[in-house]
Design an enzyme around this catalytic site. Structure first.
Site, PDB file in Angstrom:
ATOM      1  N   GLN A 137       4.659  25.025  10.801  1.00 19.22           N
ATOM      2  CA  GLN A 137       4.419  23.891   9.930  1.00 19.22           C
ATOM      3  C   GLN A 137       3.451  22.893  10.559  1.00 19.22           C
ATOM      4  O   GLN A 137       3.215  22.913  11.768  1.00 19.22           O
ATOM      5  CB  GLN A 137       5.743  23.198   9.585  1.00 19.22           C
ATOM      6  N   GLU A 192      14.397  16.504  15.123  1.00 19.54           N
ATOM      7  CA  GLU A 192      14.084  15.179  15.666  1.00 19.54           C
ATOM      8  C   GLU A 192      15.239  14.592  16.476  1.00 19.54           C
ATOM      9  O   GLU A 192      15.051  13.635  17.221  1.00 19.54           O
ATOM     10  CB  GLU A 192      13.698  14.223  14.546  1.00 19.54           C
ATOM     11  N   ASP A 212      16.990  24.787  15.576  1.00 18.36           N
ATOM     12  CA  ASP A 212      15.741  24.490  14.890  1.00 18.36           C
ATOM     13  C   ASP A 212      14.736  25.599  15.175  1.00 18.36           C
ATOM     14  O   ASP A 212      14.642  26.095  16.299  1.00 18.36           O
ATOM     15  CB  ASP A 212      15.173  23.143  15.341  1.00 18.36           C
ATOM     16  N   ASP A 243      15.688  30.783  13.841  1.00 17.53           N
ATOM     17  CA  ASP A 243      15.984  30.610  12.428  1.00 17.53           C
ATOM     18  C   ASP A 243      17.499  30.459  12.275  1.00 17.53           C
ATOM     19  O   ASP A 243      18.279  31.235  12.854  1.00 17.53           O
ATOM     20  CB  ASP A 243      15.490  31.817  11.643  1.00 17.53           C
ATOM     21  N   ALA A 244      17.949  29.454  11.537  1.00 20.90           N
ATOM     22  CA  ALA A 244      19.378  29.169  11.425  1.00 20.90           C
ATOM     23  C   ALA A 244      20.146  30.348  10.857  1.00 20.90           C
ATOM     24  O   ALA A 244      21.275  30.650  11.287  1.00 20.90           O
ATOM     25  CB  ALA A 244      19.593  27.924  10.566  1.00 20.90           C
ATOM     26  N   ASP A 261      20.249  20.140   7.747  1.00 20.10           N
ATOM     27  CA  ASP A 261      19.240  19.082   7.848  1.00 20.10           C
ATOM     28  C   ASP A 261      17.867  19.746   7.844  1.00 20.10           C
ATOM     29  O   ASP A 261      17.122  19.701   8.826  1.00 20.10           O
ATOM     30  CB  ASP A 261      19.460  18.276   9.133  1.00 20.10           C
TER      31      ASP A 261
END
Length: 415
Positions: A137, A192, A212, A243-244, A261
């Site tokens: 991203q 974050e 994350d 990857d979750a 989240d």
């Protein structure tokens, strides 16, 4: 305050209005001036003789005022297209106070987010602190004038320093407070660190896993978001880069609370499958303990935005869990309300006194936004949104996905 700029080729009536304001100290917004500007008279008088008459008789401020008023009353209204020449400008931009080069540069620096094809949201910047493109991203950290540091991913504002506590308190604390004794937390996304920070405020929490997909986001936020540095140093926090979905599928561990989240589902985004019924049914639910609670952010939930993804995420989760609660809160930096969905197979008791008691007993430090009453009241949505939630029929699947406006890096890479 507004100053007046009068072009050279100004229609007579407007010139007189300007004269009335500038020579007599009368406000442009005063009732008299507004009335005079709107008055339409059928007779026409030449402005030259009137001006000469006025100039010859300006013996005192009162006489000057009366003459100027007479000029306004006896000059007819010009055609409407002349009004385009008559401008109101900010006082600091008036001829007496022209903007400096630095001011012009500062005024030109704005962050602009495309909310819809015909709608943008923007705010002024002090500068860009960091910009990068990871494997997954586009990432930007901005220094904004109004909201402080702001994290933007794929052109979408994720959180802003001065009001992120609203979003993160609402995401974390209702679920942990409704659980009788939460010990283990699994966070999907949250790079974050703010979701981990709020989770670690609970004294009895023993383990928080933050999973994350993007190491670059985590490493940068760990370095630059000072308010989360203590959470990143906490021994209870375990950071996993994966990857979750893959991470949950390969573990047999079950959790008291799983928190979603994740960025909103966008075309080509990396998280779209994590908002679908198969994922909730086959991955999330098997990794919750018997009294476990799942909570996820569910996009914007305002009057005009709640049908984008909020109602469909709610309806999808309702097809997987027995007890589901949707709730909302306004987040200023989003220019809208945000929505969350909380779910469990055990009854969820919303009791103000019990929630307040648990806040006092369990949480280290103070919450800035939530208390028992505000948690309960956030579940009461207006009639329009409530009706939409009840009438929503779409269930999100891998083949049937609803997106918010925009597209992610994955789409660009494929092209």
């Amino acid at each position: 305050m507004l100053g007046w700029r009068v072009p050279r080729k100004l229609p007579p009536r407007q010139w007189c209005l300007h004269f009335l304001v500038m020579q007599n100290g009368l406000s442009a917004s005063s009732p008299f001036t507004k009335w005079a500007g709107k008055t339409k008279l059928s007779t026409y008088s030449e402005i030259g003789p009137l001006l000469c008459s006025v100039c010859c008789n300006l013996c005192s401020s009162m006489l000057s005022f009366l003459c100027a008023a007479l000029m306004v009353l006896y000059v007819p209204l010009p055609p409407e297209d002349h009004f385009s020449e008559f401008e109101l400008i900010p006082e600091e931009d008036n001829y007496q106070n022209p903007p400096t080069g630095n001011d012009q540069q500062q005024h030109a620096e704005w962050f602009e987010e495309q909310l819809e094809a015909d709608l943008k949201w923007s705010f002024a910047l002090n500068g860009v602190l960091h910009a990068a493109t990871s494997e997954f991203q586009d990432i930007v950290l901005l220094d904004t004038k109004r909201f402080g540091k702001a994290l933007v991913i794929d052109g979408k504002l994720q959180s802003a320093e001065r009001d992120e506590f609203i979003y993160h308190e609402c995401l974390v604390h209702p679920a942990l407070l409704l659980h009788d004794n939460p010990k283990t937390i699994f966070i999907m996304g949250g790079g974050e660190g703010s979701t981990a920070r709020e989770s670690l405020k609970h004294k009895d929490v023993e383990k928080v896993i933050m999973c994350d997909i993007d190491r670059m986001v985590v490493d940068f936020c760990r370095e630059h978001l000072t308010e989360n540095q203590e959470a990143f140093r906490d021994d209870k926090l375990h950071i996993v880069f994966n990857d979750a979905k893959d991470e949950l599928e390969k573990t047999e561990e079950k959790f008291d609370v799983i928190v979603g989240d994740l960025p909103d589902p966008i075309e080509g985004g990396p998280c779209n499958d994590l908002y679908t019924k198969p994922f909730y049914e086959q991955v999330i639910k098997p990794h919750l303990k018997d009294n476990g609670i799942f909570v996820t952010q569910a996009g914007l939930a305002g009057i005009l935005s709640h049908k984008d993804i909020f109602t469909s995420i709610y309806n999808t989760i309702k097809h997987v869990f027995k007890y589901v609660i949707a709730y909302t809160a306004h987040v200023p930096s989003y220019a809208d309300s945000c929505g969350w969905v909380l779910a469990s197979d055990e009854p969820l008791k919303l009791d103000v006194e019990q929630l307040n008691s648990r806040i006092q007993e369990r949480i280290r430090g103070d919450l800035l936004y939530l208390d028992g009453a505000s948690i309960v009241s956030s579940t009461v949505v207006n009639k329009m949104i409530c009706t939409s939630l009840l009438k929503e029929t779409q269930v999100l699947t891998g083949e049937n996905v609803r997106f918010v406006y925009g597209h992610g890096l994955t789409k660009n890479a494929e092209e």
